[in-house]
Enzyme design. Structure first.
Site, mmCIF file in Angstrom:
data_model
loop_
_atom_site.group_PDB
_atom_site.id
_atom_site.type_symbol
_atom_site.label_atom_id
_atom_site.label_comp_id
_atom_site.label_asym_id
_atom_site.label_seq_id
_atom_site.Cartn_x
_atom_site.Cartn_y
_atom_site.Cartn_z
ATOM 1 N N THR A 1 -8.074 9.049 8.457
ATOM 2 C CA THR A 1 -7.605 7.800 7.839
ATOM 3 C C THR A 1 -7.343 6.714 8.883
ATOM 4 O OG1 THR A 1 -5.355 8.653 7.905
ATOM 5 C CG2 THR A 1 -6.557 8.926 5.820
ATOM 6 N N LYS B 1 0.843 -1.204 0.000
ATOM 7 C CA LYS B 1 0.000 0.000 0.000
ATOM 8 C C LYS B 1 0.874 1.248 0.000
ATOM 9 C CE LYS B 1 -1.519 -1.697 3.769
ATOM 10 N NZ LYS B 1 -2.176 -1.961 5.058
ATOM 11 N N GLY C 1 -7.710 3.477 10.536
ATOM 12 C CA GLY C 1 -8.296 2.184 10.164
ATOM 13 C C GLY C 1 -8.338 1.902 8.673
ATOM 14 N N THR C 2 -7.637 2.693 7.867
ATOM 15 C CA THR C 2 -7.676 2.441 6.410
ATOM 16 C C THR C 2 -7.128 1.047 6.085
ATOM 17 O OG1 THR C 2 -5.581 3.637 6.208
ATOM 18 C CG2 THR C 2 -7.572 4.823 5.563
ATOM 19 N N GLY C 3 -5.997 0.710 6.699
ATOM 20 C CA GLY C 3 -5.363 -0.576 6.386
ATOM 21 C C GLY C 3 -6.242 -1.747 6.816
ATOM 22 N N CYS C 4 -6.844 -1.632 8.004
ATOM 23 C CA CYS C 4 -7.719 -2.699 8.510
ATOM 24 C C CYS C 4 -8.912 -2.877 7.573
ATOM 25 C CB CYS C 4 -8.251 -2.347 9.905
ATOM 26 S SG CYS C 4 -6.959 -1.976 11.095
HETATM 27 N N1 LIG Z 1 -5.379 9.999 1.763
HETATM 28 C C1 LIG Z 1 -5.693 8.930 1.027
HETATM 29 N N2 LIG Z 1 -6.385 9.069 -0.130
HETATM 30 C C2 LIG Z 1 -6.730 7.995 -0.877
HETATM 31 N N3 LIG Z 1 -6.407 6.736 -0.569
HETATM 32 C C3 LIG Z 1 -5.706 6.503 0.569
HETATM 33 C C4 LIG Z 1 -5.299 7.591 1.426
HETATM 34 N N4 LIG Z 1 -4.624 7.081 2.482
HETATM 35 C C5 LIG Z 1 -4.605 5.740 2.300
HETATM 36 N N5 LIG Z 1 -5.243 5.391 1.153
HETATM 37 C C6 LIG Z 1 -5.461 4.029 0.651
HETATM 38 O O1 LIG Z 1 -5.913 3.262 1.765
HETATM 39 C C7 LIG Z 1 -5.302 1.973 1.774
HETATM 40 C C8 LIG Z 1 -4.492 1.823 3.058
HETATM 41 O O2 LIG Z 1 -3.244 2.454 2.855
HETATM 42 P P1 LIG Z 1 -2.134 2.903 3.867
HETATM 43 O O3 LIG Z 1 -2.596 4.155 4.534
HETATM 44 O O4 LIG Z 1 -0.868 2.990 3.060
HETATM 45 O O5 LIG Z 1 -2.048 1.691 4.862
HETATM 46 P P2 LIG Z 1 -2.142 1.596 6.454
HETATM 47 O O6 LIG Z 1 -3.493 2.084 6.856
HETATM 48 O O7 LIG Z 1 -1.918 0.153 6.715
HETATM 49 O O8 LIG Z 1 -1.035 2.451 6.984
HETATM 50 C C9 LIG Z 1 -4.470 1.894 0.472
HETATM 51 O O9 LIG Z 1 -5.235 1.323 -0.552
HETATM 52 C C10 LIG Z 1 -4.169 3.347 0.190
HETATM 53 O O10 LIG Z 1 -3.928 3.540 -1.179
HETATM 54 C C1 LIG Z 2 -6.603 -2.519 17.331
HETATM 55 C C2 LIG Z 2 -5.948 -1.844 16.175
HETATM 56 N N1 LIG Z 2 -5.569 -2.563 15.095
HETATM 57 C C3 LIG Z 2 -4.963 -1.948 14.050
HETATM 58 C C4 LIG Z 2 -4.733 -0.594 14.045
HETATM 59 C C5 LIG Z 2 -4.020 0.054 12.879
HETATM 60 O O1 LIG Z 2 -4.842 0.913 12.172
HETATM 61 P P1 LIG Z 2 -4.612 1.298 10.641
HETATM 62 O O2 LIG Z 2 -5.531 0.451 9.861
HETATM 63 O O3 LIG Z 2 -4.980 2.732 10.563
HETATM 64 O O4 LIG Z 2 -3.184 1.035 10.273
HETATM 65 C C6 LIG Z 2 -5.145 0.136 15.176
HETATM 66 N N2 LIG Z 2 -4.933 1.475 15.240
HETATM 67 N N3 LIG Z 2 -5.741 -0.508 16.217
#
Ligand SMILES: Nc1ncnc2c1ncn2[C@@H]1O[C@H](COP(=O)(O)OP(=O)(O)O)[C@@H](O)[C@H]1O
Ligand SMILES: Cc1ncc(COP(=O)(O)O)c(N)n1
Length: 272
Positions: A208, A175, A210-213
């Site tokens: 943002t 990502k 919880g985006t990854g989750c």
């Molecule tokens: N500001 C944003 N605008 C659009 N897409 C986003 C944004 N931030 C994250 N994403 C998308 O959300 C998903 C999670 O990405 P990321 O933030 O890199 O991971 P994590 O939440 O694990 O740190 C990916 O598909 C990424 O492209």
């Molecule tokens: C319990 C728990 N699990 C995972 C995340 C990571 O969050 P993110 O999806 O933003 O990286 C979090 N903040 N809390």
């Protein structure tokens, strides 16, 4: 009508935006029956993580056995796993119950900087979990830690994805959200042979959490329904884009994404 089942093995986020809560909301929105194994309770809100309370080894093993002995999940994801011991139990049970369609979100640090995986557990993710994974979904800092590489260019990303596949994961979704140098966010899907780039404009928002989750839960839900990895990742991408774009604006820090948005968009209630 067949209802498919997905299991999340992850930490609880009291604020409801990440972890188990994000996963269950995503499963439900995508029409999949959700089940849980809580690896830790976190006291957390949009301002950060106020406390982390890992579950006992017995509590984790018994939750997994309760599910494994009765409710065979069609797909499984892992999120926050916290310690070596928890990773070992999860890996043992995944093997014991022959769970396929395993999505590993190698959660390491919360957005505010609090550790959600002990440093000494990184090696266990690599040796115990990645060989069981269908898909691994690292963000850029997680990919750097897993591979020991410094990832700067797109070819570095390709190289790191290759290393993660060599570690045993069949597919990697790297990502790109953490690359602050550009407005264009680039996610990379690698299947061991070909690289697929998925690009979108960065949405300007601080919400943002919880985006990854949410993204990895959406991939898991679609895999549970029998979709291919490529199809699942593409639907998940639309799910997370909608959830980031249609902001809820909750809390005074990094607020949750909007898990209602994808379905609202499908129903034509909101427009891009
Ligand atoms: N500001 C944003 N605008 C659009 N897409 C986003 C944004 N931030 C994250 N994403 C998308 O959300 C998903 C999670 O990405 P990321 O933030 O890199 O991971 P994590 O939440 O694990 O740190 C990916 O598909 C990424 O492209
Ligand atoms: C319990 C728990 N699990 C995972 C995340 C990571 O969050 P993110 O999806 O933003 O990286 C979090 N903040 N809390």
């Amino acid at each position: 009508m067949t209802i498919f089942k997905a299991l999340t093995i992850a930490g609880s986020d009291s604020g409801g935006g990440a972890g188990i809560q994000a996963d269950l909301k995503t499963f439900q929105e995508l029409g999949v029956y959700g089940m849980t194994t809580v690896t830790a309770i976190t006291a957390q809100n949009t301002l950060g993580v106020q406390g982390v309370f890992p579950s006992s080894a017995d509590a984790i093993a018994m939750q997994l056995d309760s599910i494994g002995s009765d409710l065979a999940p069609d797909a499984v994801k892992t999120g926050m796993l916290f310690s070596k011991e928890i990773i070992r139990i999860v890996a043992d049970k995944v093997r014991h119950y022959h769970w396929r369609n395993l999505v590993i979100d190698p959660v390491m640090v919360a957005k505010g900087g609090s550790p959600l995986l002990q440093q000494e557990a990184v090696q266990s993710v690599i040796t115990d979990l990645l060989p069981l994974a269908l898909v691994t979904t690292p963000n850029l800092p997680e990919a750097e830690i897993l591979t020991g590489m410094s990832i700067r260019t797109l070819s570095d990303r390709e190289e790191a994805a290759k290393v993660i596949v060599q570690m045993g994961s069949q597919y990697v979704v790297m990502k790109g959200g953490h690359d602050a140098s550009t407005d264009q966010i680039i996610d990379l899907l690698y299947d061991g042979e070909n690289y697929l780039y998925m690009e979108n404009l960065r949405i300007e928002t601080r919400h943002t959490h919880g985006t990854g989750c949410t993204y990895s839960a959406a991939i898991t839900a679609e895999l549970a329904k029998g979709k291919s990895v490529h199809e699942a990742v593409q639907i998940a991408k639309l799910f997370i884009q909608s959830a980031i774009e249609d902001q809820l604006g909750m809390g005074s820090g990094h607020g949750p994404t909007n898990h209602f948005a994808y379905q609202r968009r499908q129903r034509g209630e909101i427009h891009v």
